[in-house]
Design an enzyme around this catalytic site. Structure first.
Site, PDB file in Angstrom:
ATOM      1  N   HIS A   7      17.606 -12.715 -13.567  1.00  0.00           N
ATOM      2  CA  HIS A   7      16.690 -13.833 -13.722  1.00  0.00           C
ATOM      3  C   HIS A   7      16.349 -14.114 -15.392  1.00  0.00           C
ATOM      4  CE1 HIS A   7      16.690 -14.877  -9.402  1.00  0.00           C
ATOM      5  NE2 HIS A   7      16.574 -13.476  -9.258  1.00  0.00           N
TER       6      HIS A   7
ATOM      7  N   ASP B 185       6.861   6.174  -7.856  1.00  0.00           N
ATOM      8  CA  ASP B 185       6.227   4.701  -7.381  1.00  0.00           C
ATOM      9  C   ASP B 185       5.127   4.603  -7.529  1.00  0.00           C
ATOM     10  OD1 ASP B 185       8.336   2.463  -5.643  1.00  0.00           O
ATOM     11  OD2 ASP B 185       6.160   2.162  -5.992  1.00  0.00           O
TER      12      ASP B 185
ATOM     13  N   ARG C  38      25.548 -18.723  -3.906  1.00  0.00           N
ATOM     14  CA  ARG C  38      24.777 -17.865  -4.893  1.00  0.00           C
ATOM     15  C   ARG C  38      24.998 -16.341  -4.738  1.00  0.00           C
ATOM     16  NH1 ARG C  38      20.554 -15.517  -6.277  1.00  0.00           N
ATOM     17  NH2 ARG C  38      20.442 -15.370  -8.848  1.00  0.00           N
TER      18      ARG C  38
ATOM     19  N   PHE D 183      13.614   1.524 -12.245  1.00  0.00           N
ATOM     20  CA  PHE D 183      13.752   0.749 -11.565  1.00  0.00           C
ATOM     21  C   PHE D 183      12.155   0.173 -11.039  1.00  0.00           C
ATOM     22  CE2 PHE D 183      17.997  -0.137  -9.908  1.00  0.00           C
ATOM     23  CZ  PHE D 183      18.804   0.821 -10.973  1.00  0.00           C
TER      24      PHE D 183
ATOM     25  N   GLY E  43       8.485  -1.202 -11.088  1.00  0.00           N
ATOM     26  CA  GLY E  43       7.670  -2.663 -11.532  1.00  0.00           C
ATOM     27  C   GLY E  43       7.721  -3.503 -10.357  1.00  0.00           C
TER      28      GLY E  43
ATOM     29  N   LYS F 143      11.599  -9.379 -17.660  1.00  0.00           N
ATOM     30  CA  LYS F 143      12.632  -8.604 -17.879  1.00  0.00           C
ATOM     31  C   LYS F 143      13.340  -8.734 -19.230  1.00  0.00           C
ATOM     32  CE  LYS F 143      12.756  -6.442 -14.172  1.00  0.00           C
ATOM     33  NZ  LYS F 143      12.703  -4.807 -13.849  1.00  0.00           N
TER      34      LYS F 143
ATOM     35  N   SER G 228      17.573  -7.931 -14.860  1.00  0.00           N
ATOM     36  CA  SER G 228      17.923  -8.868 -13.807  1.00  0.00           C
ATOM     37  C   SER G 228      18.387 -10.001 -14.457  1.00  0.00           C
ATOM     38  CB  SER G 228      16.424  -9.322 -13.171  1.00  0.00           C
ATOM     39  OG  SER G 228      16.641 -10.313 -12.342  1.00  0.00           O
TER      40      SER G 228
ATOM     41  N   ASP H 162       0.939   4.749 -11.775  1.00  0.00           N
ATOM     42  CA  ASP H 162       0.767   3.421 -11.934  1.00  0.00           C
ATOM     43  C   ASP H 162       1.345   3.310 -13.455  1.00  0.00           C
ATOM     44  OD1 ASP H 162      -0.218   0.959 -12.728  1.00  0.00           O
ATOM     45  OD2 ASP H 162      -2.335   1.534 -12.009  1.00  0.00           O
TER      46      ASP H 162
ATOM     47  N   TYR I  66       8.749 -13.458 -13.728  1.00  0.00           N
ATOM     48  CA  TYR I  66       9.642 -12.047 -13.510  1.00  0.00           C
ATOM     49  C   TYR I  66      10.792 -12.177 -14.298  1.00  0.00           C
ATOM     50  CZ  TYR I  66      12.888  -9.050 -11.124  1.00  0.00           C
ATOM     51  OH  TYR I  66      13.691  -7.937 -11.096  1.00  0.00           O
TER      52      TYR I  66
END
Lengths: 269, 269, 269, 269, 269, 269
Positions: free
Chosen positions: C115, C36, C176, C73, C75, C142, C113, C53, C138
């Site tokens: 999204h 991470d 949802r 996973f 970011g 993706k 995602s 990073d 976001y």
């Protein structure tokens, strides 16, 4: 020269398309029977005239007696209150197909309309397999005619070509009219093909010339061999003048049905 | 004659297409604002010039101030290391759409690229609904621009026409160039339609002339009324000479992206 | 028992999913390398920890050195201003895939995602072949990751399974969330299948349990053999209480992306 | 001028298409090797002649030795009892592709037929991805050839263009013949494109001119750049004369295969 | 209890499936006629035995005489040189359908194979409408049978259900076998439905249990009401052990046909 | 417990479904208004009764006054001569939607019918996007209702869920009935979901339990979260007894509409 048919029936002879087509129908048959609900003057040579109310079963049977094929352009052709549309376009087509069926007539060319799909956005390319999205009572009545004729094909083998006719007036003056324009000559060609091609089954075809920006794809009806000769490209550019993007909010610009969207059922006051 | 707009912005004015298009932009607006990251000489009559770094938010806002519509051809237009592409094409479009949104501009024509779909085989017919398959950083940055502009349409109602431009140079000399060729006149027509047609929403169109062997089907954008007048068929046959099937192994022949496939990220040495 | 891999890398170990998955990763490999951008405490048995990073190329190369497969996973995982998203999710994935490519790693499982498709209406059934319609920065980042990994498959044969993860928290409380819910166990199963099934190519799968009312069809990824065991049907009905049709105007109800639609770029004040 | 190939093989040289094409093949290669099962006279300049029985493996290997590409028009080309079709068209293609594979030949143009899809109704628009529906033994043998050549592409990388040739005689005289007509010049063009375009993989193309009423959509093969120059519209209208809807019951009018439907396997007496 | 039929014919009775199915066929008919090319012992109660060479027309007519329906499992069922496959599977099915047609038999269940589509990648979801891609002579011979039976339906109204049977052995031990596994009970159910459902026309169904990771979608045959009761999920996980991504290069893992790809026609030495 | 609505209207309360549903409607609203054209006894607790002729505009307005949502099951529900169907189902729905629109009602659940698609063969898998093919006047009147409600959604934002209800009687006794069976409990669940799910737009859903052999795919309506709990598999096998393939000629077996095909318009005597 031998003509394709002995006698054809054209309904809606007193309407806009009826009057413009009248002189072009003789190439199809020895006798052209013309019909409308209202008197429209005397028969000319090679014509028969039958005044008939489509909502009356017996009128319709009499009108159809003895014909080889029918070009059904009759009924209400603008957005109206529901009752006249129901009588002429819903009950009227029920009567017509009952007569066709009982009298053994084998093919109908049905003047459907682009208003069966008028609620689609103007950015959407359509073909005949896409679900209908009518833009008012008139468009809905044409959905009815298409579904009814489909039933008569599926169940009884009666053939119909449904023509979703675009803007069929001499000269388009708006973007939408130019996009959906159908020249009279192209309409005549389309009627000819719809009548003479063997084995048409139940076919939905878009009645439109070879215009730039077409929303409609006639792929499924290509077997008709309809090859439009005209294009609205020859008219003065209807997109001239300063562009006003604010007008994009106008529902008659956003939907294929154009002006019909505001002629139909209204928002409550 | 009244022009469609008062002021339009063309970005990337110093690039290949910018220089070739410069004299053709006056038909669209009274004032043509030209922009690029580098100095490209003085403004001519009817022009304004703004030097702007797309990666700088304030530059971009200044560049967009007061325009009616934008032709966004700026940014990196070849395969490059990632950093410059990220700055100009990714951060640059984020800045641009933020400005467009905040300043109330309603339409953008975005110079996307066939390199968004360059990894498709040359035997595959594409249309705009098929998933992207970019062929390098440059193509990926154009995927970004298409997705970003889609968001601005879905969320805020800002219209964009994304033009996936083919090979837009005076004369094609390879099979791939002939297949994807776009003449300058056809590009001008496409820009015109993209600017003036009402209600374009978010549209992806392939910028290509009427060449033989087209890989791309503009069906979904047919409503634009773009009708290419040119064809690469008029150039000397680029398939001349002895056929060498061994070359079928060449990845630049097998994929639509051609040479870009070997200009991008490389196999490790 | 022999484990599938010697060493796998899990990025984003300090995030919500990272913390919940941590104890479940040992079944996949002898050594689980966790990474991470921020410190998250000491390594436990069978773990290695690398602070990295994603925006720094050398960090990323060090992080990837010597691993057999990657679960990416890491970011930014919420709607944010663009700069941090660009650094971690755009530049970060570019660095990651460059390392993967140069270091000879053959498979990545990428946490994409829902999204990416958040602007679709909640009445639309989606599958993986439909065009993306992201709902903010976001989601767009993706989209970038999916397109980038597609390129690395098409061009270099590096396999990626992109998981468009739904609502992966212990308990859904809205319509949802119930519709898009993914249980931890189902996620673990999906990771397992994504890692061990031979020949996955580039695959987009929806990370979702077997909930009622699913918007997403995993048809194209069925070969993974993912068979969700959980369903949000076991939670209290989230559609309780009086129905208020007026809420149908709420954009977070009308679009699949829900709340993210109002966390992203805003209308100008 | 340099020709595309040094030596090509044309099988079926004594057949209808073989005789009509003979003088047009020289543009493709320095040496045109002609083959058939029966003697058809002496070689002309630039020709070689090999008499070969396709059902004999050694004949076929000898016939294929040393050629750069093959135009396979040999075998039975009409509806016949099964045995001769099996020998020439099924065993014959197996022998051919084994020779092609073993001898390192890289491309074949295979004369397939519209009778692979002859059972489709004449109201249906087809493209190359639709399931075959052969209309007899002959059509089935062409289905075999298409499937066999697909295998040789998928498994061994040998390229084939399958041409589903329509009615290729000088003058169409029926509706079906006019609809499916292929002019000799268009066939020559199609052969040229099939031979010289790089990377054709396994492609099915309809061999048909630009006739009105086409049933077949060459979309998937558009990359070949085949642009028919002829159209059956120039022949006298084959739909002349009185329309007899009763003929709609005729299976040769209702199905695309026409007359072949009644030449094949029969109803029991 | 009354059985569905008086007499059915099962061909290929001496084969793997024939032996396993033998005791299950009595539920379908009072008399089960069993046939094979080789002697396989005496008839049991309720059975008749006919030894028949499928390549011999008279044998096949004798074999079919007096039966109500046919389960055609006979012929070659592994990859072999072409000649035996041609005789048994190509000429054999031609003979069979000629007998069926002449003798007035109305329905056949044809044991087709997944090797009709064995060249598809293992990442592709298939349904019955997708073009075949056989993986060798055996698979091609099954393509032949499917096309031939389609013709007999289109032309003469003889119904066939083609079952593309997967891995039908007691226990799967590889990933591919587990994915394509068909239990004997599920096969019996599928035969039952194929025989008794009214109006099956020409149907292609995948013969596969309810396994995880299915490549095949039986959507088009759902009307049969086949509901598999078994799943290979109950067997030990065939994906155990260390993952070796290098094996991804193995063509038997990349394609649905598995091992058959290397049993068929070979690369030249 | 709070109920979803204060007052809902159920039309057609005296019909088969009305009587069976009556006791199940209280879970939806504090007050259930029941309506029919004929008297059907006194109101029970929590009920209101309004006798209304759907063909009378004022009746319909009175019936709809003050309700939150409508379950429209009223009108003719069997094949009949056209006049009563026109009055109740065509004019009736026009009146209903005019009232809905003018009175500000926001959602309707419309009892459509599988007879909208009854002419499809029983071998065809349908989904809601496929063109309608009604099997008589009754089915056509339901096509009308679906098209009308689509218009009210497209034009005015009034939501409708159209339920194409299958065979909704306690026990199926034929193959068709078993295939299309809808249990009362599943219908109640479907009504519940149709009423409470936010944002349904215009949706067509098939009202059918989880039966083997389903012809209908509810994919497009999956967002409703309807999960049938019943299956006709629990009834005695309706395909028992000797199979008679001759019955395949029966049009009520060949088409999804079954018996309705011979109750509608007839062949002339």
């Amino acid at each position: 020269m031998t003509k394709p048919f002995k006698r054809i029936l054209f309904t809606g002879a007193a309407g806009n398309l009826g009057r413009r087509l009248r002189d072009h129908l003789h190439q199809f048959a020895d006798i052209v029977r013309l019909s409308d609900a209202v008197d429209f003057g005397p028969a000319r040579e090679g014509e028969e005239i039958v005044i008939a109310d489509l909502a009356k079963r017996e009128d319709v049977f009499k009108m159809c007696e003895g014909v080889d094929a029918i070009l059904h352009f009759g009924g209400v052709s603008t957005e109206q209150p529901f009752e006249p549309i129901m009588n002429a376009n819903i009950l009227g087509t029920v009567n017509l197909y009952e007569a066709v069926h009982k009298l053994g007539i084998k093919r109908v060319v049905f003047a459907s309309s682009n208003h069966t799909i008028g609620m689609y956005p103007t950015t959407t390319q359509l073909d005949a397999s896409m679900p209908v999205r009518a833009d008012g009572y008139y468009g809905l009545s044409k959905v009815w005619g298409e579904a009814l004729s489909r039933f008569y094909w599926d169940r009884f083998g009666i053939e119909t070509v449904c023509l979703r006719i675009g803007y069929c007036f001499p000269e388009p003056t708006t973007h939408r009219q130019a996009n959906t324009w159908l020249s009279l000559d192209d309409l005549v060609q389309l009627l000819h093909r719809s009548l003479v091609v063997p084995c048409v089954g139940h076919t939905i075809a878009f009645g439109v010339s070879d215009n730039p920006g077409l929303w409609w794809d006639n792929r499924q009806a290509r077997f008709l061999g309809y090859a439009p000769k005209d294009s609205s490209a020859r008219f003065p550019e209807p997109l001239q003048g300063p562009v006003d993007y604010a007008s994009n909010e106008d529902i008659t610009l956003k939907h294929q049905g154009g002006q019909f969207l505001i002629n139909g059922p209204k928002y409550p006051d």
